[in-house]
Design a protein around this motif. Structure first.
Motif, PDB file in Angstrom:
ATOM      1  N   PRO A   1       0.997  -1.185   0.008  1.00 36.50           N
ATOM      2  CA  PRO A   1       0.067   0.004  -0.096  1.00 36.50           C
ATOM      3  C   PRO A   1       0.913   1.195  -0.130  1.00 36.50           C
ATOM      4  O   PRO A   1       1.981   1.269   0.500  1.00 36.50           O
ATOM      5  CB  PRO A   1      -0.968  -0.093   1.219  1.00 36.50           C
ATOM      6  CG  PRO A   1       0.111  -0.819   2.098  1.00 36.50           C
ATOM      7  CD  PRO A   1       0.708  -2.111   1.293  1.00 36.50           C
ATOM      8  N   HIS A   2       0.279   2.148  -0.376  1.00 30.98           N
ATOM      9  CA  HIS A   2       0.817   3.775  -0.113  1.00 30.98           C
ATOM     10  C   HIS A   2       1.148   4.045   1.266  1.00 30.98           C
ATOM     11  O   HIS A   2       0.498   3.585   2.093  1.00 30.98           O
ATOM     12  CB  HIS A   2      -0.078   4.742  -0.916  1.00 30.98           C
ATOM     13  CG  HIS A   2       0.654   6.101  -1.306  1.00 30.98           C
ATOM     14  ND1 HIS A   2       0.322   6.961  -0.336  1.00 30.98           N
ATOM     15  CD2 HIS A   2       1.112   6.550  -2.367  1.00 30.98           C
ATOM     16  CE1 HIS A   2       0.747   8.103  -0.736  1.00 30.98           C
ATOM     17  NE2 HIS A   2       1.429   7.976  -2.188  1.00 30.98           N
ATOM     18  N   GLU A   3       1.997   4.915   1.502  1.00 29.62           N
ATOM     19  CA  GLU A   3       2.466   5.393   2.678  1.00 29.62           C
ATOM     20  C   GLU A   3       0.972   6.147   3.349  1.00 29.62           C
ATOM     21  O   GLU A   3       0.933   5.999   4.716  1.00 29.62           O
ATOM     22  CB  GLU A   3       3.696   6.464   2.722  1.00 29.62           C
ATOM     23  CG  GLU A   3       3.150   7.769   1.924  1.00 29.62           C
ATOM     24  CD  GLU A   3       4.255   8.801   1.901  1.00 29.62           C
ATOM     25  OE1 GLU A   3       4.005   9.927   2.406  1.00 29.62           O
ATOM     26  OE2 GLU A   3       5.279   8.226   1.439  1.00 29.62           O
ATOM     27  N   TRP A   4       0.275   6.555   2.773  1.00 32.29           N
ATOM     28  CA  TRP A   4      -1.103   7.069   3.512  1.00 32.29           C
ATOM     29  C   TRP A   4      -1.700   5.781   4.231  1.00 32.29           C
ATOM     30  O   TRP A   4      -2.521   6.169   5.121  1.00 32.29           O
ATOM     31  CB  TRP A   4      -2.028   7.771   2.399  1.00 32.29           C
ATOM     32  CG  TRP A   4      -1.365   9.000   1.679  1.00 32.29           C
ATOM     33  CD1 TRP A   4      -0.324   9.702   2.180  1.00 32.29           C
ATOM     34  CD2 TRP A   4      -1.937   9.705   0.476  1.00 32.29           C
ATOM     35  NE1 TRP A   4      -0.035  10.684   1.362  1.00 32.29           N
ATOM     36  CE2 TRP A   4      -1.056  10.713   0.262  1.00 32.29           C
ATOM     37  CE3 TRP A   4      -3.080   9.417  -0.296  1.00 32.29           C
ATOM     38  CZ2 TRP A   4      -1.249  11.555  -0.565  1.00 32.29           C
ATOM     39  CZ3 TRP A   4      -3.251  10.159  -1.152  1.00 32.29           C
ATOM     40  CH2 TRP A   4      -2.499  11.423  -1.540  1.00 32.29           C
ATOM     41  N   TYR A   5      -1.896   4.771   3.737  1.00 32.40           N
ATOM     42  CA  TYR A   5      -2.387   3.657   4.464  1.00 32.40           C
ATOM     43  C   TYR A   5      -1.800   3.540   5.749  1.00 32.40           C
ATOM     44  O   TYR A   5      -2.580   3.474   6.696  1.00 32.40           O
ATOM     45  CB  TYR A   5      -2.042   2.410   3.680  1.00 32.40           C
ATOM     46  CG  TYR A   5      -2.439   1.142   4.406  1.00 32.40           C
ATOM     47  CD1 TYR A   5      -3.793   0.579   4.145  1.00 32.40           C
ATOM     48  CD2 TYR A   5      -1.574   0.543   4.890  1.00 32.40           C
ATOM     49  CE1 TYR A   5      -4.089  -0.549   4.869  1.00 32.40           C
ATOM     50  CE2 TYR A   5      -1.835  -0.729   5.837  1.00 32.40           C
ATOM     51  CZ  TYR A   5      -3.205  -1.239   5.525  1.00 32.40           C
ATOM     52  OH  TYR A   5      -3.547  -2.531   6.318  1.00 32.40           O
ATOM     53  N   PHE A   6      -0.824   3.522   6.058  1.00 33.84           N
ATOM     54  CA  PHE A   6       0.139   3.666   7.242  1.00 33.84           C
ATOM     55  C   PHE A   6      -0.101   4.823   7.958  1.00 33.84           C
ATOM     56  O   PHE A   6      -0.202   4.825   9.439  1.00 33.84           O
ATOM     57  CB  PHE A   6       1.678   3.308   7.211  1.00 33.84           C
ATOM     58  CG  PHE A   6       1.808   1.950   6.473  1.00 33.84           C
ATOM     59  CD1 PHE A   6       1.759   0.587   7.224  1.00 33.84           C
ATOM     60  CD2 PHE A   6       2.239   2.184   5.091  1.00 33.84           C
ATOM     61  CE1 PHE A   6       2.004  -0.321   6.459  1.00 33.84           C
ATOM     62  CE2 PHE A   6       2.405   0.736   4.447  1.00 33.84           C
ATOM     63  CZ  PHE A   6       2.464  -0.361   5.074  1.00 33.84           C
ATOM     64  N   GLY A   7      -0.461   5.907   7.404  1.00 34.97           N
ATOM     65  CA  GLY A   7      -0.705   7.219   8.053  1.00 34.97           C
ATOM     66  C   GLY A   7      -2.038   7.322   8.576  1.00 34.97           C
ATOM     67  O   GLY A   7      -2.517   8.124   9.459  1.00 34.97           O
ATOM     68  N   ASN A   8      -3.033   6.419   8.141  1.00 36.23           N
ATOM     69  CA  ASN A   8      -4.451   6.346   8.460  1.00 36.23           C
ATOM     70  C   ASN A   8      -4.723   5.216   9.462  1.00 36.23           C
ATOM     71  O   ASN A   8      -6.099   5.031   9.668  1.00 36.23           O
ATOM     72  CB  ASN A   8      -5.262   6.490   7.437  1.00 36.23           C
ATOM     73  CG  ASN A   8      -6.666   6.698   7.620  1.00 36.23           C
ATOM     74  OD1 ASN A   8      -6.699   7.842   8.234  1.00 36.23           O
ATOM     75  ND2 ASN A   8      -7.740   6.157   6.893  1.00 36.23           N
TER      76      ASN A   8
ATOM     77  N   ASN B   1      18.767   2.862   5.856  1.00 34.48           N
ATOM     78  CA  ASN B   1      17.270   3.482   5.665  1.00 34.48           C
ATOM     79  C   ASN B   1      16.150   2.810   5.506  1.00 34.48           C
ATOM     80  O   ASN B   1      15.887   1.716   4.973  1.00 34.48           O
ATOM     81  CB  ASN B   1      17.460   4.768   4.406  1.00 34.48           C
ATOM     82  CG  ASN B   1      18.463   5.732   5.053  1.00 34.48           C
ATOM     83  OD1 ASN B   1      18.250   6.429   6.009  1.00 34.48           O
ATOM     84  ND2 ASN B   1      19.707   5.782   4.121  1.00 34.48           N
ATOM     85  N   ILE B   2      14.964   3.447   5.917  1.00 34.67           N
ATOM     86  CA  ILE B   2      13.888   3.018   5.767  1.00 34.67           C
ATOM     87  C   ILE B   2      12.588   3.575   4.734  1.00 34.67           C
ATOM     88  O   ILE B   2      12.900   4.699   4.705  1.00 34.67           O
ATOM     89  CB  ILE B   2      13.294   2.846   7.293  1.00 34.67           C
ATOM     90  CG1 ILE B   2      13.745   1.977   7.999  1.00 34.67           C
ATOM     91  CG2 ILE B   2      11.493   2.247   7.148  1.00 34.67           C
ATOM     92  CD1 ILE B   2      13.851   0.614   7.976  1.00 34.67           C
ATOM     93  N   ASP B   3      11.596   2.698   4.225  1.00 30.47           N
ATOM     94  CA  ASP B   3      10.909   3.259   3.164  1.00 30.47           C
ATOM     95  C   ASP B   3       9.517   3.992   3.895  1.00 30.47           C
ATOM     96  O   ASP B   3       8.401   3.800   2.890  1.00 30.47           O
ATOM     97  CB  ASP B   3      10.680   2.441   1.997  1.00 30.47           C
ATOM     98  CG  ASP B   3       9.896   1.162   2.643  1.00 30.47           C
ATOM     99  OD1 ASP B   3       9.900   0.957   3.740  1.00 30.47           O
ATOM    100  OD2 ASP B   3       9.344   0.400   1.731  1.00 30.47           O
ATOM    101  N   LEU B   4       9.446   4.432   4.928  1.00 35.32           N
ATOM    102  CA  LEU B   4       8.507   5.238   5.422  1.00 35.32           C
ATOM    103  C   LEU B   4       8.879   6.742   5.865  1.00 35.32           C
ATOM    104  O   LEU B   4       9.805   6.678   6.591  1.00 35.32           O
ATOM    105  CB  LEU B   4       7.632   4.482   6.390  1.00 35.32           C
ATOM    106  CG  LEU B   4       6.771   3.422   5.922  1.00 35.32           C
ATOM    107  CD1 LEU B   4       6.315   2.529   7.049  1.00 35.32           C
ATOM    108  CD2 LEU B   4       5.574   3.760   5.176  1.00 35.32           C
ATOM    109  N   PRO B   5       8.036   7.621   5.586  1.00 37.52           N
ATOM    110  CA  PRO B   5       8.604   8.898   6.222  1.00 37.52           C
ATOM    111  C   PRO B   5       8.471   8.994   7.724  1.00 37.52           C
ATOM    112  O   PRO B   5       7.631   8.163   8.294  1.00 37.52           O
ATOM    113  CB  PRO B   5       7.341   9.929   5.671  1.00 37.52           C
ATOM    114  CG  PRO B   5       6.871   9.284   4.431  1.00 37.52           C
ATOM    115  CD  PRO B   5       6.894   7.784   4.827  1.00 37.52           C
ATOM    116  N   THR B   6       9.616   9.705   8.367  1.00 40.22           N
ATOM    117  CA  THR B   6       9.616   9.660   9.829  1.00 40.22           C
ATOM    118  C   THR B   6       8.371   9.928  10.548  1.00 40.22           C
ATOM    119  O   THR B   6       8.099   9.389  11.252  1.00 40.22           O
ATOM    120  CB  THR B   6      10.716  10.668  10.154  1.00 40.22           C
ATOM    121  OG1 THR B   6      12.101  10.339   9.415  1.00 40.22           O
ATOM    122  CG2 THR B   6      10.906  10.842  11.679  1.00 40.22           C
ATOM    123  N   GLU B   7       7.670  11.186  10.087  1.00 44.83           N
ATOM    124  CA  GLU B   7       6.360  11.533  10.697  1.00 44.83           C
ATOM    125  C   GLU B   7       5.373  10.157  10.647  1.00 44.83           C
ATOM    126  O   GLU B   7       4.363  10.571  11.260  1.00 44.83           O
ATOM    127  CB  GLU B   7       5.770  12.458   9.839  1.00 44.83           C
ATOM    128  CG  GLU B   7       5.309  12.412   8.376  1.00 44.83           C
ATOM    129  CD  GLU B   7       6.338  12.840   7.477  1.00 44.83           C
ATOM    130  OE1 GLU B   7       6.228  13.409   6.219  1.00 44.83           O
ATOM    131  OE2 GLU B   7       7.750  12.782   7.737  1.00 44.83           O
TER     132      GLU B   7
END
Length: 239
Positions: free
Chosen positions: A49-56, A83-89
């Protein structure tokens, strides 16, 4: 002995798993698990999934069918710096984050210096709480360096049941060496199913057989005890 915690599981969101979140939670409840972690693959994995999936993930319930739910990711280590493939936030909002090397993301190699560097760098990330399936023979490592770093950084070493039975054939020798080093240096491990189908959730049979063969102390297996596991999560939490 009962091990009521399985943190490394996947849903259909990962792209190559076969059950929904609710199907996984229901099966975990029926099997008697107390804590279930959902850790879908992060965006660099094909089909993930897109990073937004994890943000939600915040919209999801903290309990399903009587099982405490933890929402996180099996993030991809994307280079030899770790390095990791998700933004720190997004990383800092997850309940748990596993850092793994996957061959669709990084090319397999026989250079343990490079692969060790990748794992060591990932453990410098304060949001990485578990190192995933580091016994993969496609990415050999200097096992002692990885185990010592895990102790230094308070990171769990995963003993991945799927690696021993279906996913990464040839892992048993390296996993056994890693477990022996964890025993030697008093480093905590976590048993995980890495389930991509709900019927594998909570199944640690192959991992337990290997650990029994080396007389692994029970006190080093963190998912034998809900309180100890949550104390670890709190010690790693940035929220």
């Amino acid at each position: 002995m009962k091990y009521p915690i399985d943190i490394h599981t996947h849903t259909i969101a990962s792209g190559h798993a076969y059950n929904t979140l609710f199907e996984n939670a229901k099966y975990a409840s029926e099997k008697g698990l107390e804590i279930l972690g959902t850790t879908d693959h992060a965006p660099s994995m094909p089909g993930a999934p897109h990073e937004w999936y994890f943000g939600n993930l915040k919209v999801l319930p903290k309990e399903l069918y009587g099982v405490t739910m933890l929402y996180g990711s099996e993030a991809n280590i994307v280079d030899y710096e770790g390095n990791i493939d998700l933004p720190t936030e997004i990383q800092q909002k997850l309940d748990v984050m596993i850092a793994s090397i996957h061959d669709p993301v990084m090319k397999p190699n026989n250079n343990p210096d490079l692969n060790t560097s990748a794992f060591l760098g990932a453990m410098d990330n304060p949001y990485v709480s578990i190192i995933g399936h580091c016994g993969n023979p496609s990415f050999p490592i200097h096992e002692e360096e990885v185990v010592k770093k895990a102790k230094e950084k308070n990171v769990l070493i995963e003993i991945n049941n799927s690696s021993l039975v279906r996913s990464r054939i040839g892992s048993e020798k390296i996993c056994t060496k890693v477990a022996l080093l964890c025993k030697k240096y008093n480093v905590k491990i976590i048993l995980n199913s890495d389930a991509h189908c709900c019927f594998h959730i909570g199944n640690f049979d192959a991992a337990l057989k290997m650990l029994k063969s080396i007389d692994m102390p029970e006190e080093l297996i963190i998912n034998r005890n809900k309180t100890e596991f949550f104390n670890f999560i709190k010690s790693r939490s940035t929220r």
